[in-house]
Design an enzyme around this catalytic site. Structure first.
Site, PDB file in Angstrom:
ATOM      1  N   TYR A  15       0.792  -1.246   0.000  1.00 56.13           N
ATOM      2  CA  TYR A  15       0.000   0.000   0.000  1.00 56.13           C
ATOM      3  C   TYR A  15       0.815   1.282   0.000  1.00 56.13           C
ATOM      4  CZ  TYR A  15      -3.434  -3.448   1.233  1.00 56.13           C
ATOM      5  OH  TYR A  15      -4.225  -4.558   1.199  1.00 56.13           O
ATOM      6  N   ASP A  17       2.866   2.748  -2.222  1.00 56.98           N
ATOM      7  CA  ASP A  17       2.864   3.598  -3.421  1.00 56.98           C
ATOM      8  C   ASP A  17       1.598   4.450  -3.474  1.00 56.98           C
ATOM      9  OD1 ASP A  17       5.197   2.014  -4.631  1.00 56.98           O
ATOM     10  OD2 ASP A  17       3.671   0.478  -4.392  1.00 56.98           O
ATOM     11  N   TYR A 193       5.377  -6.824   8.011  1.00 59.21           N
ATOM     12  CA  TYR A 193       5.422  -7.943   7.079  1.00 59.21           C
ATOM     13  C   TYR A 193       5.560  -9.219   7.910  1.00 59.21           C
ATOM     14  CZ  TYR A 193       6.768  -3.919   4.233  1.00 59.21           C
ATOM     15  OH  TYR A 193       6.812  -2.679   3.656  1.00 59.21           O
ATOM     16  N   GLN A 255      -6.799   6.204   5.950  1.00 55.36           N
ATOM     17  CA  GLN A 255      -5.521   6.769   6.430  1.00 55.36           C
ATOM     18  C   GLN A 255      -5.736   7.661   7.651  1.00 55.36           C
ATOM     19  OE1 GLN A 255      -3.781   8.640   2.915  1.00 55.36           O
ATOM     20  NE2 GLN A 255      -2.296   6.971   2.804  1.00 55.36           N
ATOM     21  N   ARG A 271       5.682  -0.239   9.198  1.00 59.65           N
ATOM     22  CA  ARG A 271       6.493  -0.860   8.144  1.00 59.65           C
ATOM     23  C   ARG A 271       6.620   0.085   6.949  1.00 59.65           C
ATOM     24  NH1 ARG A 271       2.011  -5.075   5.570  1.00 59.65           N
ATOM     25  NH2 ARG A 271       1.548  -3.756   3.767  1.00 59.65           N
ATOM     26  N   GLU A 273       7.001   2.677   4.233  1.00 59.19           N
ATOM     27  CA  GLU A 273       7.396   4.082   4.131  1.00 59.19           C
ATOM     28  C   GLU A 273       6.382   5.022   4.798  1.00 59.19           C
ATOM     29  OE1 GLU A 273       9.103   5.307   0.470  1.00 59.19           O
ATOM     30  OE2 GLU A 273       8.351   7.348   0.625  1.00 59.19           O
ATOM     31  N   ASP A 274       5.127   4.915   4.382  1.00 54.67           N
ATOM     32  CA  ASP A 274       4.162   5.919   4.852  1.00 54.67           C
ATOM     33  C   ASP A 274       3.758   5.689   6.313  1.00 54.67           C
ATOM     34  OD1 ASP A 274       2.576   8.256   4.210  1.00 54.67           O
ATOM     35  OD2 ASP A 274       0.850   6.956   4.450  1.00 54.67           O
ATOM     36  N   SER A 275       3.485   4.440   6.695  1.00 49.70           N
ATOM     37  CA  SER A 275       3.112   4.202   8.104  1.00 49.70           C
ATOM     38  C   SER A 275       4.297   4.529   9.014  1.00 49.70           C
ATOM     39  CB  SER A 275       2.635   2.760   8.318  1.00 49.70           C
ATOM     40  OG  SER A 275       3.633   1.835   7.952  1.00 49.70           O
TER      41      SER A 275
HETATM   42  O1  TRH Z   1       2.185  -1.238   2.548  1.00 52.63           O
HETATM   43  P1  TRH Z   1       3.619  -0.927   2.695  1.00 52.63           P
HETATM   44  O2  TRH Z   1       4.492  -2.048   2.991  1.00 52.63           O
HETATM   45  O3  TRH Z   1       4.076  -0.221   1.402  1.00 52.63           O
HETATM   46  C1  TRH Z   1       5.251  -0.079   0.703  1.00 52.63           C
HETATM   47  C2  TRH Z   1       5.278  -0.877  -0.540  1.00 52.63           C
HETATM   48  O4  TRH Z   1       5.563  -2.208  -0.220  1.00 52.63           O
HETATM   49  C3  TRH Z   1       6.279  -0.326  -1.485  1.00 52.63           C
HETATM   50  O5  TRH Z   1       6.406  -1.107  -2.609  1.00 52.63           O
HETATM   51  C4  TRH Z   1       7.578  -0.137  -0.762  1.00 52.63           C
HETATM   52  O6  TRH Z   1       8.517   0.366  -1.607  1.00 52.63           O
HETATM   53  C5  TRH Z   1       7.344   0.809   0.376  1.00 52.63           C
HETATM   54  O7  TRH Z   1       6.403   0.210   1.272  1.00 52.63           O
HETATM   55  C6  TRH Z   1       8.586   1.162   1.113  1.00 52.63           C
HETATM   56  O8  TRH Z   1       3.812   0.154   3.880  1.00 52.63           O
HETATM   57  P2  TRH Z   1       3.477   1.695   3.982  1.00 52.63           P
HETATM   58  O9  TRH Z   1       4.392   2.497   3.137  1.00 52.63           O
HETATM   59  O10 TRH Z   1       3.456   2.006   5.388  1.00 52.63           O
HETATM   60  O11 TRH Z   1       2.004   1.858   3.387  1.00 52.63           O
HETATM   61  C7  TRH Z   1       0.862   1.471   4.076  1.00 52.63           C
HETATM   62  C8  TRH Z   1      -0.235   2.457   3.824  1.00 52.63           C
HETATM   63  O12 TRH Z   1      -1.462   1.956   4.322  1.00 52.63           O
HETATM   64  C9  TRH Z   1      -0.014   3.789   4.539  1.00 52.63           C
HETATM   65  O13 TRH Z   1      -0.439   4.853   3.722  1.00 52.63           O
HETATM   66  C10 TRH Z   1      -0.924   3.695   5.753  1.00 52.63           C
HETATM   67  C11 TRH Z   1      -2.045   2.905   5.181  1.00 52.63           C
HETATM   68  N1  TRH Z   1      -2.914   2.195   6.131  1.00 52.63           N
HETATM   69  C12 TRH Z   1      -4.245   2.561   6.181  1.00 52.63           C
HETATM   70  O14 TRH Z   1      -4.685   3.495   5.485  1.00 52.63           O
HETATM   71  N2  TRH Z   1      -5.060   1.865   7.028  1.00 52.63           N
HETATM   72  C13 TRH Z   1      -4.620   0.857   7.816  1.00 52.63           C
HETATM   73  O15 TRH Z   1      -5.429   0.249   8.558  1.00 52.63           O
HETATM   74  C14 TRH Z   1      -3.226   0.527   7.761  1.00 52.63           C
HETATM   75  C15 TRH Z   1      -2.709  -0.572   8.633  1.00 52.63           C
HETATM   76  C16 TRH Z   1      -2.413   1.210   6.898  1.00 52.63           C
END
Ligand code: TRH
Length: 377
Positions: A15, A17, A193, A255, A271, A273-275
């Site tokens: 999620y 990207d 993960y 979000q 985990r 980037e964004d979280s």
């Molecule tokens: O999902 P991620 O692991 O995403 C990425 C991708 O794998 C990508 O390819 C990689 O390069 C990058 O990580 C580093 O983790 P991330 O970045 O934290 O994204 C999760 C998103 O989901 C973030 O915007 C928060 C959102 N989210 C919700 O909106 N609701 C929820 O309940 C949760 C748990 C997360």
């Protein structure tokens, strides 16, 4: 005249990207008065964090953003004033021609992945490739002065402070998620993960003198949690107790709700980037599961962040925090590392607050992008 932006996002996996581009698009509209089209190739991943999305529609408006399904069958579209290719995605060739055909060529940027490595400062803002007369630039998010900064909405920290000061607001929010606080328990969230160190960590929480209430949004770690619990599978709403540990499965929320979940907890495992960034704005101690890369390249990125994040910790707290993050990311020694980290809790809590304030003193990423455009024209 409003500036028109096109943001292109291919969902590679998970999620992150779409999470980053959706957040950026919303902020450019809400705070920078931009007109934004967000092109996304996979609307299903997007729907998880934006349940209002209608995945059958190729064009729709969501929170002021024009969301377009980026299908392989590209229809001729005029190019915007600013074009962002997120995470090095390849733009449709007809769109590149449209960029070159504009009377005034657009500003074309690659919004890169977040990294704390030193080289990022030197590369941020540099010219990249050229297509005809259209120049592309690197735009790097980051933690240090000289990078593009981090996504942070204008009212974010004020909202968080109000929320964290209100026991009522927190209770109400958790109640909506079906969560009732366990008396005296440390409240924690877990978004990660698959992780070989999880069982060790859950063991030590279950035998702790202080109770732990662990909230787990639906996602990849659930299989490991179910295995440790000895249950077939876990679905949203499941609550299981083992010793001092209570585990509850939450739905994947929007979000904004996820932010409030992070703000509610005493500790957050995150985990990607964004979280990871959102947990920093929550100003609570945290644990990062970094996205795994080939040849363990991710471990270098982990070390780069630790070097920055831990530099003002006392030597003992630094050893504890670094130990915990390394253990979690290699899957070994998590139990001992957790016990050590607990000994430094007050310092780690204060540090989370200080780090958040330090990061918030820098321009946010959306403002930095707009400033980059203003400097460029
Ligand atoms: O999902 P991620 O692991 O995403 C990425 C991708 O794998 C990508 O390819 C990689 O390069 C990058 O990580 C580093 O983790 P991330 O970045 O934290 O994204 C999760 C998103 O989901 C973030 O915007 C928060 C959102 N989210 C919700 O909106 N609701 C929820 O309940 C949760 C748990 C997360």
């Amino acid at each position: 005249m409003k500036v028109h932006w096109d943001i292109f996002c291919t969902v590679v996996d998970n999620y992150g990207d779409i999470g980053v581009t959706w957040r950026l698009a919303r902020q450019l509209v809400a705070e920078q008065s931009c007109v934004v089209r967000l092109w996304v190739d996979d609307l299903r991943a997007f729907e998880r964090m934006c349940p209002e999305l209608d995945i059958t529609r190729d064009q729709q408006w969501q929170q002021g953003v024009e969301v377009r399904h980026w299908s392989s069958d590209w229809q001729p579209t005029p190019a915007a004033d600013v074009v962002i290719a997120a995470f090095a995605c390849q733009l449709p060739s007809a769109y590149m021609d449209a960029m070159a055909a504009r009377e005034r060529t657009p500003l074309w940027m690659n919004l890169d992945y977040l990294s704390a490595e030193d080289w990022v400062v030197g590369c941020h803002g540099l010219p990249s490739v050229k297509f005809k007369q259209v120049q592309k630039y690197f735009f790097f998010p980051g933690f240090q002065v000289g990078t593009g900064g981090l996504l942070r909405e204008r009212e974010l920290l004020a909202s968080r402070t109000r929320f964290q000061a209100s026991a009522h607001a927190q209770r109400e929010f958790l109640w909506e998620l079906g969560v009732q606080r366990v008396e005296g328990a440390r409240l924690m969230s877990l978004f990660a993960y698959e992780n070989a160190g999880l069982a060790d960590w859950l063991d030590v929480m279950a035998s702790d003198a202080r109770p732990t209430q662990l909230l787990v949004p639906e996602g990849r770690i659930l299989g490991d949690v179910a295995r440790w619990l000895g249950v077939e599978g876990l679905t949203v709403g499941a609550i299981e107790q083992r010793g001092a540990l209570t585990v509850q499965v939450l739905p994947f929320v929007s979000q904004d709700q996820y932010d409030r979940l992070l703000w509610s907890c005493d500790f957050n495992a995150v985990r990607g980037e964004d979280s990871f960034v959102r947990a920093q704005w929550a100003a609570r101690p945290m644990l990062w599961h970094i996205y795994q890369q080939e040849d363990d390249a991710h471990l270098e990125k982990l070390e780069a962040f630790l070097a920055l994040y831990c530099r003002s910790l006392s030597p003992a707290a630094r050893v504890a925090l670094e130990g915990l993050w390394r253990a979690w990311n290699t899957g070994a020694g998590v139990a001992a590392a957790w016990i050590l980290a607990l000994e430094h809790w007050p310092e780690l809590q204060k540090h989370a607050d200080d780090w958040c304030l330090e990061q918030a003193s820098q321009p946010d990423l959306a403002s930095a992008l707009v400033q980059f455009y203003l400097n460029w024209i």
